[in-house]
Scaffold this motif. Structure first.
Motif: not given
Length: 193
Positions: A70-91
């Protein structure tokens, strides 16, 4: 006293002596049977306890696996989200969360200090299964011992009734075989069968 009466008296005394010996043999066989029954019951209870222990450890292993997945899946999904984030604080916040989850995943895989990581749980569960198998083999041998001793008691009892000495010897032989198997059950429960 006539010679015939004296022979009958001597024969009765000899028969009585033999019957006393056979009765003593039966008492020893009954004592061994009691020990075999106690040993078998203890082995059965130990096998059951070890089986429960192994089952609990495997369940804990499965829970750790599910949590890790479950955590591995969540981390992978968040890595996809991280790749699309532009704000440094959000990243930074997303990366911190991903790093925390990866650390937890690593802890779920191995945790030597608590022996509760997946790798340690596998080893503990297999060890519990091995102890269960030994107790189960011990229980099986004690069951055979109990059967042998019960048969030995019946055969030795028949020797008193019939006066056939071979039956007493057969009962004693089965008793010795039962005793040997009882020793084997304690010292090498997985030997033979």
């Amino acid at each position: 006293m006539s010679a015939t009466a004296q022979d009958v008296t001597e024969e009765g005394a000899t028969g009585s002596k033999v019957n006393k010996r056979i009765a003593l043999l039966i008492a020893i066989l009954a004592l061994m049977l009691a020990f075999a029954e106690i040993g078998g019951k203890n082995a059965e209870q130990d096998a059951l306890a070890r089986n429960i222990e192994a089952s609990n450890l495997w369940s804990f292993f499965q829970a750790k696996t599910i949590r890790g997945t479950t955590l591995r899946t969540a981390a992978e999904a968040m890595e996809v989200e991280l790749a699309g984030a532009d704000d440094p604080a959000t990243r930074e916040r997303l990366q911190k969360r991903i790093d925390g989850w990866k650390a937890t995943i690593a802890r779920y895989d191995t945790e030597p200090e608590t022996q509760e990581g997946r790798k340690e749980l596998i080893a503990r569960a297999k060890a519990a299964e091995a102890r269960r198998d030994i107790s189960s083999a011990r229980d099986d041998k004690y069951d055979i011992v109990s059967g042998l001793l019960q048969i030995a008691i019946v055969i030795a009892s028949a020797a008193i009734i019939t006066g056939v000495g071979v039956l007493a010897w057969t009962g004693g032989g089965l008793g010795l075989l039962g005793f040997a198997l009882m020793v084997l059950a304690e010292l090498a429960p997985t030997a033979l069968f």
